[in-house]
Design an enzyme around this catalytic site. Sequence first.
Site: not given
Length: 745
Positions: A143, A206, A537
């Site tokens: 990620d 994220h 996600s």
Amino acid sequence: MALRWFLLLSLICSILLLVDVTHSTVQDARKAYVVYMGDKPKNGVPILPDLHVNMLRDVVDNSNIDIAHEALLLHSYKRSFNGFAAMLTEQEAQKITGMDGVVSVFPSKQRSVKTTKSWNFLGFPETVKRSALERDIIVGVMDSGIWPESDSFSDVGFGPPPKKWKGKCQGNGNLTCNNKIIGAQYYRASRSFEEDVESPRDSSGHGTHTASTAAGNIVSKASLNGLGLGTARGGVPSARIAVYKVCWGSSVSCEDADILAAFDHAIADGVDILSISAGRKIPVDYLTDSFAIGSFHATRKGILVSMAAGNEGPRAKTVTNFAPWQLSVAATTINRQFITKVQLGNGKIYEGLSPNIYDLRGKFYPLIYGGDAPNKKAGVTSLSRFCLIDTLEEDLIKDKIVLCDDVPVEVAAILGGAGSGAILGGAAGIVLTGRKVADEVLGPLPVPASHVGLEENSDIYKYINLTRNATATIWKSEEINDVLAPYVPSYSSRGPNPINPNILKPDLAAPGTYILAAYHLRGGGSRAGYYLETGTSMACPHATAVAAYVKSFHPKWSPAAIKSALITTAKSMSAKTSPDAEFAYGAGLINPSRAPYPGLVYDLDEQDYIDFLCSQGYSGKLLQAITGNKTNCSSKSNNGTANDLNYPSFALSIKDPKFVNGVFHRTVTNVGSSNSTYRVKVVAPLGLKINVNPSVLSFTSLGQKKSFVVTIKGPIKKSNLVSASLVWDDGVFQVRSPIVVYVAV
């Protein structure tokens, strides 16, 4: 700038016309290419970087470059498979394609990234039974990096990393690993760090969010400025985390060359599960898809790869990461909604659905309609009503609350979503508009905001027009219970599978809406600590965690067996609230508590996937390069179909709804009770005949296998998509497989 406004004018004039802008490329310009060469050489022969440099020397003309051939090499893949990434011209890439041992050559393109409440919503409390082996499970997260100082990643109470771990901590003076985050590496072939830091540290939040959702510690009293208050935790809080930073910058984009480099290391490092909340938007052949290539090699080494299904819904065939060896995860809502009230100066109150973390404490601000504040200097006035970037006159909106109209999707794809211009222009707050507000999920915005429907927008607009000094305030959100949950929101990508229509994708669904988890620190304030994020996600690491949970009880199970357990124990969902049915949610909502106890599993090994690829037209010679084995496509595998892959779900694509005829061969392995007898139960709509032969399976030992054949005949009526199910039941275990029959469009 002139080109962008021309495009926008064209879009408005044609209403929803798609404008495709392509840029000419210089024929001999160099760009990053991936050269994939299949498996590593056998017999322990190492892959030396000189091998890849020598290949470059063979195709790159010395007279055309002023740098060394070594400098053209971006990555050398040599730990888990063979290949490299390099700066090549199109002609040089074509030359390499014809070399011996080369499987595929393709441009390295960008890929996009796609909890206090969610685990309890899934019936997975803190007190759930745990295996002692959970502390030895290593979850690899590919990620945007990680923020290691978060309480979710404290290593208090953790012992040293498992002995199997072979990775490293590439902190680069900016990050320190511990016994929770046992490894962290970063990959950036372009060497561009203008919008990010050159280390595995997360600059976007994220990666921190997804890692903590999967394997974060138990942290009490977590919230986002009071919203979502509760205990934040990952699904496997005792597991270790290995970080592979491949996504960069504010756009959180990830390059193919870096993705394969991360796969190369993660497989060799010893991770047990890989979680990847990213993917491509346009389907391509498996051998030119970095995620498909990397996950295939991971699967061969016993590593399940859990991946986001994509955020391009609700259009059909938008599901990404659809290879049969990948776990493709759709997103659902949870039983939490945020109501944000907009109060006008006349006392009327309108409720919107979006989380607002800011408290104006009842202070009223001037209220203006975006269409009344156009940026005339830009030469386009008709777009200001959407509050897009550069469309508003900043002096007219500064320190005011701005009402913004619903923006067409095609316009948003070019200039961003509605409200962005008002935010950048200094608005005190914004009121956004949607056609189906309950199905359009927005994350918290950096200014006070609410998201209302068309009727509310019309009422507010009338108030502005009829009032000399219109004012409004936006209240901080209130959390309410969503009684319709779970359902699949519009953003989650849909099936059918764009490449193999008879393999159902997505596989299943997991919570992905308004998930509270750890985030990166941005100088304090509202975005520090924990944050509410939405998307597939966020769904992906939920499935990752459940897969890790299953593996902690069954460490020797194959990736396919674990995936089968997740699929066949999933909770059924309703097409009434998710109209695309299995193409929205796959087998249904993931069920963590039941997943380790499936009773039967549909297992697959490397040869099964090879036979599948043979049936799809890949040559034996090509597959030999991929596997490093003397693989041949037999007449049986060449004549096979996707129906013959031992998948735990059934999808049948047909051309004529009046003529349905499909045959599926399956084999199940007993992992429940030694002595057990399973009887089949089929639920099917009127007109669809599903026969299972034999209809009874008797087992006398664990690990025993039994085969059966499913025959589906029609016609199907009233719909181009019908749902059915097949359940093997022994009175203790219910092994459910979804069945979908649909008319291909």
